[in-house]
Design a protein around this motif. Structure first.
Motif, mmCIF file in Angstrom:
data_model
loop_
_atom_site.group_PDB
_atom_site.id
_atom_site.type_symbol
_atom_site.label_atom_id
_atom_site.label_comp_id
_atom_site.label_asym_id
_atom_site.label_seq_id
_atom_site.Cartn_x
_atom_site.Cartn_y
_atom_site.Cartn_z
ATOM 1 N N GLU A 1 -12.908 1.680 -8.038
ATOM 2 C CA GLU A 1 -11.496 1.429 -8.325
ATOM 3 C C GLU A 1 -10.670 1.358 -7.043
ATOM 4 O O GLU A 1 -9.791 0.503 -6.919
ATOM 5 C CB GLU A 1 -10.931 2.528 -9.226
ATOM 6 C CG GLU A 1 -11.417 2.452 -10.646
ATOM 7 C CD GLU A 1 -10.979 3.640 -11.469
ATOM 8 O OE1 GLU A 1 -10.617 3.432 -12.636
ATOM 9 O OE2 GLU A 1 -11.004 4.770 -10.947
ATOM 10 N N LYS A 2 -10.940 2.220 -6.088
ATOM 11 C CA LYS A 2 -10.235 2.189 -4.804
ATOM 12 C C LYS A 2 -10.513 0.879 -4.074
ATOM 13 O O LYS A 2 -9.601 0.252 -3.535
ATOM 14 C CB LYS A 2 -10.670 3.368 -3.922
ATOM 15 C CG LYS A 2 -10.217 4.703 -4.422
ATOM 16 C CD LYS A 2 -10.748 5.813 -3.546
ATOM 17 C CE LYS A 2 -10.427 7.168 -4.134
ATOM 18 N NZ LYS A 2 -10.998 8.263 -3.353
ATOM 19 N N LYS B 1 0.831 -1.199 0.000
ATOM 20 C CA LYS B 1 0.000 0.000 0.000
ATOM 21 C C LYS B 1 0.870 1.256 0.000
ATOM 22 O O LYS B 1 0.598 2.203 -0.741
ATOM 23 C CB LYS B 1 -0.930 -0.005 1.212
ATOM 24 C CG LYS B 1 -1.950 1.100 1.183
ATOM 25 C CD LYS B 1 -2.940 0.952 2.303
ATOM 26 C CE LYS B 1 -3.946 2.086 2.252
ATOM 27 N NZ LYS B 1 -4.917 2.012 3.323
ATOM 28 N N TYR C 1 2.307 1.707 -3.452
ATOM 29 C CA TYR C 1 1.321 2.241 -4.394
ATOM 30 C C TYR C 1 1.076 3.723 -4.147
ATOM 31 O O TYR C 1 0.962 4.504 -5.099
ATOM 32 C CB TYR C 1 -0.001 1.469 -4.301
ATOM 33 C CG TYR C 1 -1.010 1.969 -5.297
ATOM 34 C CD1 TYR C 1 -0.969 1.537 -6.620
ATOM 35 C CD2 TYR C 1 -1.971 2.892 -4.930
ATOM 36 C CE1 TYR C 1 -1.864 2.008 -7.547
ATOM 37 C CE2 TYR C 1 -2.882 3.375 -5.853
ATOM 38 C CZ TYR C 1 -2.828 2.934 -7.159
ATOM 39 O OH TYR C 1 -3.716 3.417 -8.073
ATOM 40 N N GLU D 1 -10.332 8.993 -9.890
ATOM 41 C CA GLU D 1 -10.471 7.606 -9.449
ATOM 42 C C GLU D 1 -11.827 7.422 -8.763
ATOM 43 O O GLU D 1 -12.205 8.208 -7.896
ATOM 44 C CB GLU D 1 -9.340 7.270 -8.479
ATOM 45 C CG GLU D 1 -9.297 5.834 -8.076
ATOM 46 C CD GLU D 1 -8.097 5.549 -7.190
ATOM 47 O OE1 GLU D 1 -7.432 4.543 -7.447
ATOM 48 O OE2 GLU D 1 -7.840 6.343 -6.267
ATOM 49 N N ARG E 1 -8.739 -1.969 -5.835
ATOM 50 C CA ARG E 1 -7.295 -1.926 -5.584
ATOM 51 C C ARG E 1 -6.964 -2.454 -4.183
ATOM 52 O O ARG E 1 -6.005 -3.197 -4.000
ATOM 53 C CB ARG E 1 -6.758 -0.506 -5.753
ATOM 54 C CG ARG E 1 -5.238 -0.454 -5.609
ATOM 55 C CD ARG E 1 -4.675 0.940 -5.700
ATOM 56 N NE ARG E 1 -5.169 1.777 -4.632
ATOM 57 C CZ ARG E 1 -5.991 2.801 -4.785
ATOM 58 N NH1 ARG E 1 -6.427 3.129 -5.971
ATOM 59 N NH2 ARG E 1 -6.377 3.516 -3.749
ATOM 60 N N GLU E 2 -7.783 -2.099 -3.194
ATOM 61 C CA GLU E 2 -7.571 -2.602 -1.833
ATOM 62 C C GLU E 2 -7.682 -4.122 -1.798
ATOM 63 O O GLU E 2 -6.858 -4.795 -1.180
ATOM 64 C CB GLU E 2 -8.581 -1.979 -0.866
ATOM 65 C CG GLU E 2 -8.411 -0.494 -0.657
ATOM 66 C CD GLU E 2 -7.122 -0.154 0.064
ATOM 67 O OE1 GLU E 2 -6.765 -0.862 1.022
ATOM 68 O OE2 GLU E 2 -6.470 0.820 -0.348
#
Length: 89
Positions: free
Chosen positions: A48-49, A30, A33, A44, A52-53
């Motif tokens: 998408e968040k 993390k 990134y 974003e 990604r997590e």
């Protein structure tokens, strides 16, 4: 019966070691990134968040399962936990 109890304790300890190392890798991934510069040209979305997590969690879990660090944590914890078990002759 004694052996099956030990085997289940070893599996539980292995799972805990994988989870611990996975959390460590997740924090590292993390931070890596977040160190990438972001631009507001394409905003974003929340999806998408969220994705990604989840992706970083899966990457970290997979990395922890294959890592030698997990084996070192397991060995370190195992020496302390299993030294308290009574020895059979």
């Amino acid at each position: 019966m004694f052996v099956s109890g030990i085997l289940s304790n070893i599996k539980s300890l292995r799972d805990a070691s994988v989870e611990f190392v996975g959390d460590l890798f997740y924090k590292i991934f993390k931070e890596m990134y977040e160190s990438i510069p972001k631009y507001d040209l394409i905003p974003e979305t929340t999806a998408e968040k969220w994705f990604r997590e989840m992706l970083l969690r899966e990457y970290s879990k997979h990395a922890a399962e294959q890592s030698q660090l997990t084996d070192l944590v397991l060995k370190s914890l195992g020496e302390k936990v299993f030294s308290n078990f009574p020895q059979r002759e």
